[in-house]
Design a protein around this motif. Structure first.
Motif: not given
Ligand code: FES
Length: 115
Positions: A47, A49-50, A52, A71, A73-76, A89
């Motif tokens: 991802c 974002h981070q 992962t 994703c 982890t945080h739903g992107a 995010i």
């Molecule tokens: S790690 Fe994928 S939206 Fe945060």
């Protein structure tokens, strides 16, 4: 990675089209393959974002509608066609595309390691 592993297919094109999206691990590398109609696309499974992996504990990467990658982890959410993040995010960023080739109904990395 030895030569044989580099040249072995990631998966069958028909299997990917039936599934819409699959996670394929190749040694230390992980890829997401998507089918957008008859078109095949591949991305690094990280991802923006981070960094992962996207899949949930069941190995799933599609949203409930089956229209976008999501994703866990945080739903992107990301488009199947180009990995562009449409909500979440990291909206406006993209998964890193990986070049593939289709030969004999099988999908291969265009370059060893998916550079
Ligand atoms: S790690 Fe994928 S939206 Fe945060």
């Amino acid at each position: 990675m030895n030569h044989d592993a580099a040249q072995s297919p990631l998966c069958g094109r028909d299997r990917l089209i039936a599934a819409t999206a699959l996670v394929v691990d190749r040694g230390r590398d992980s890829f997401i393959l998507t089918a957008n109609g008859a078109d095949v696309h591949a991305f690094r499974n990280a991802c923006p974002h981070q960094g992962t992996p996207l899949e949930n504990p069941l190995g799933q990467v599609l949203d409930a509608d089956g229209t976008h990658l999501v994703c866990s982890t945080h739903g992107a959410r990301f488009r199947l066609s180009d990995g562009y993040c449409v909500t979440g995010i990291c909206q406006g960023l993209s998964l890193r595309a990986v070049a593939t080739r289709v030969d004999g109904g099988q999908i291969y990395l265009a370059t060893p390691g998916g550079a």
